[in-house]
Design a protein around this motif. Structure first.
Motif, mmCIF file in Angstrom:
data_model
loop_
_atom_site.group_PDB
_atom_site.id
_atom_site.type_symbol
_atom_site.label_atom_id
_atom_site.label_comp_id
_atom_site.label_asym_id
_atom_site.label_seq_id
_atom_site.Cartn_x
_atom_site.Cartn_y
_atom_site.Cartn_z
ATOM 1 N N LEU A 16 0.891 -1.228 -0.049
ATOM 2 C CA LEU A 16 0.036 0.274 0.160
ATOM 3 C C LEU A 16 0.865 1.273 0.032
ATOM 4 N N LYS A 17 1.883 1.341 0.737
ATOM 5 C CA LYS A 17 2.826 2.359 0.895
ATOM 6 C C LYS A 17 3.716 2.690 -0.248
ATOM 7 N N ALA A 19 2.955 1.406 -3.495
ATOM 8 C CA ALA A 19 1.942 1.742 -4.339
ATOM 9 C C ALA A 19 1.357 3.407 -4.444
ATOM 10 N N ASP A 20 1.446 3.975 -3.267
ATOM 11 C CA ASP A 20 1.032 5.418 -3.039
ATOM 12 C C ASP A 20 2.179 6.217 -3.577
ATOM 13 N N LEU A 21 3.608 5.961 -3.292
ATOM 14 C CA LEU A 21 4.583 6.489 -3.609
ATOM 15 C C LEU A 21 4.809 6.414 -5.034
ATOM 16 N N LEU A 22 4.632 5.331 -5.819
ATOM 17 C CA LEU A 22 4.853 5.455 -7.178
ATOM 18 C C LEU A 22 3.749 6.155 -7.901
ATOM 19 N N THR A 23 2.613 6.157 -7.441
ATOM 20 C CA THR A 23 1.506 7.005 -8.190
ATOM 21 C C THR A 23 1.715 8.405 -7.843
ATOM 22 N N ILE A 47 3.476 -2.948 -8.306
ATOM 23 C CA ILE A 47 3.796 -3.447 -6.897
ATOM 24 C C ILE A 47 2.651 -4.347 -6.460
ATOM 25 N N ALA A 48 2.714 -5.560 -6.319
ATOM 26 C CA ALA A 48 1.562 -6.449 -5.904
ATOM 27 C C ALA A 48 1.812 -7.535 -4.882
ATOM 28 N N VAL A 49 0.992 -8.222 -4.688
ATOM 29 C CA VAL A 49 1.358 -9.246 -3.589
ATOM 30 C C VAL A 49 0.925 -10.508 -4.577
ATOM 31 N N GLY A 76 14.661 9.939 1.429
ATOM 32 C CA GLY A 76 14.259 11.202 0.883
ATOM 33 C C GLY A 76 13.264 10.642 -0.286
ATOM 34 N N GLU A 77 13.374 10.717 -1.345
ATOM 35 C CA GLU A 77 12.470 10.485 -2.435
ATOM 36 C C GLU A 77 12.839 9.338 -3.033
ATOM 37 N N LYS A 78 14.007 8.781 -2.936
ATOM 38 C CA LYS A 78 14.624 7.553 -3.392
ATOM 39 C C LYS A 78 14.004 6.105 -2.830
ATOM 40 N N LEU A 79 13.418 5.128 -3.623
ATOM 41 C CA LEU A 79 13.202 3.913 -2.975
ATOM 42 C C LEU A 79 14.355 3.150 -3.522
#
Length: 511
Positions: A16-17, A19-23, A47-49, A76-79
């Protein structure tokens, strides 16, 4: 601190987290193991399960890829993701950075690499007295705005200049062709432009893992160029640099070779024969020690294995989890086949579809496997060995040769395919030539009966380098002419619409 995803609750919370960051951003830059970055749209990331695992899927230069995520971190903003695929055979560190923040990160990376370039230049000056550092810079990046991976250093002595280059980014043995191709092109351009005192030598500064592959490739260069190049080994901290002896080509033939692997010869299973009958012009089978892999125009989509003396089939294209075919998965199986029939064809309506774009070189290979005489009427149609390995395992033995063929006159032919611009095309082909020639000289290929009872000529192999006419790298001719003329290299330009049928538009001897 990285967040582990080792429970169902943590996996769902992470999904969930993330997915929010990617969008939150329309575009991202994706980097694997500190290599070159690739720009991705938000729609190309997911990102999925799946089956209790956190799966990150993205589009890469090699097609769609899916990774199992072990842990992730937001800085920061890097995943950052620590991941694996192919049953743990690949364990990359994946970094995703929003395009908006990428420029600032690129500047930081460029500064760090420039510092290493300067440090390397100062170290190189210490090798010979009276040497001064004239210039220290970086090579151009893979894309506009990205920092280069290689140091570009000029040293000045009383009567000459020296060109020095080495990697200032994370590198591995498989990067050697890209590094050497870049170095040779830079040396040629720089030596032609320089004012007196002229640039007469090129120093290649590499870490221990690259010494052996670099030396093997230098032995294949024309004599004048080979004599102008020196190789130095450097430690990771750039504190010590020492000259390395580069053996002549004749010395390479005396070295002990890894055991020549047997060629898998297997009888097609009943399942494989039934599937091939569905689309005989598209589906082929590759036999291995533990079963069969079925490919649709080069794209693996199913595997057949014998379990408890019963043939079973697992299906799934690259990037998707393979499923065992049974009553529950029958509809998924049929949907996958329909997708292949509609999208992996020369007449597909959507040329951006993953099934059309994935494994393009394998698609070209599959067409040539069916009739190699489209490339050269002098080649025998069968046997023809695809993805042929001259050794099992090891840093140098894992990369397979696209096609190993035999001419009607008994001469071996190494065929290397590309469908997009690749600076390393020439050097890869020459590396494969060296491996095949080493085994030919020892009689391994004849004794293994790779081509049945056909006689193998007592001549070195030919090299065929194949690419669509508009996809040949601009440096191709220059790099091909840097190879010793005793190695016969031919350039084959094929039609751009090769998916509809391969046609040779031009053939040139380069050496």
């Amino acid at each position: 601190m990285p967040e582990r995803v080792n429970t169902l609750a943590r996996i769902e919370a992470a999904r969930l987290k993330i997915a929010d960051l990617l969008t939150a951003h329309a575009e991202w830059f994706c980097t694997l193991n500190g290599g070159d970055s690739q720009a991705l749209r938000q729609s190309e990331l997911d990102i999925a399960v799946s089956y209790g695992r956190l799966i990150l899927t993205s589009w890469t230069e090699k097609g769609s890829r899916a990774w199992k995520i072990f842990d992730w971190e937001l800085t920061g903003e890097k995943l950052t993701f620590r991941a694996s695929r192919r049953m743990g055979a690949e364990r990359p560190l994946i970094e995703l950075v929003p395009r908006a923040a990428a420029s600032a990160i690129a500047l930081t990376v460029k500064t760090a690499r420039q510092q290493r370039s300067t440090q390397l230049g100062e170290l190189a000056c210490s090798v010979q007295s009276g040497t001064k550092l004239e210039r220290s810079a970086l090579s151009p990046g893979a894309r506009r705005g990205q920092p280069g991976r290689y140091a570009r250093i000029l040293l000045r002595q009383k009567h000459q200049r020296l060109a020095v280059t080495g990697s200032v980014a994370a590198s591995k043995a498989s990067d050697v062709d890209a590094f050497l191709a870049s170095a040779l092109m830079w040396f040629k351009r720089t030596s032609e432009r320089a004012r007196p005192p002229y640039i007469q030598q090129l120093w290649l500064v590499v870490e221990r893992d690259l010494i052996k592959p670099i030396a093997q490739r230098l032995a294949m260069l024309r004599r004048g160029l080979r004599e102008a190049i020196a190789v130095f080994e450097v430690d990771q901290g750039l504190t010590e640099m020492k000259l390395v002896d580069v053996p002549a080509r004749q010395e390479l033939w005396k070295r002990k070779l890894a055991r020549f692997p047997p060629v898998a010869v297997g009888k097609s299973s009943e399942i494989a024969r039934r599937l091939i009958s569905l689309a005989p012009d598209a589906i082929d089978v590759v036999s291995a020690r533990h079963g069969e892999t079925l490919r649709y125009f080069g794209l693996p989509f199913a595997r057949v294995r014998s379990v408890m003396e019963t043939e079973r089939l697992w299906f799934g294209v690259e990037g998707a989890r393979r499923r065992l075919l049974d009553e529950k998965t029958d509809s998924e199986w049929r949907n996958m086949l329909t997708g292949l029939l509609e999208n992996r064809t020369a007449n597909a309506s959507d040329h951006h579809h993953a099934l059309y774009r994935n494994a393009a070189e394998a698609w070209l290979e599959s067409l040539l496997r069916r009739d190699i005489t489209r490339l050269d009427p002098g080649l025998i149609i069968a046997p023809l060995h695809a993805q042929f390995r001259t050794a099992r395992g090891g840093v140098l033995g894992v990369r397979p040769i696209d096609l190993l063929a035999l001419r009607q006159d008994g001469r071996l032919v190494v065929i290397e395919l590309k469908v997009s611009e690749a600076r390393e095309h020439v050097l890869q082909g020459v590396d494969y030539w060296q491996r095949v020639e080493a085994h030919r000289r020892r009689g391994h290929i004849a004794r293994a009966k790779l081509f049945g009872d056909k006689e193998i000529s007592n001549e070195s192999p030919l090299v065929y380098l194949v690419a669509p006419t508009l996809r040949v790298h601009p440096s191709f001719n220059t790099l091909a002419r840097s190879i010793d003329p005793e190695i016969e290299i031919y350039r084959f330009d094929i039609n751009e619409d090769w998916r509809a049928g391969v046609r040779v538009m031009r053939r040139l001897r380069m050496s």
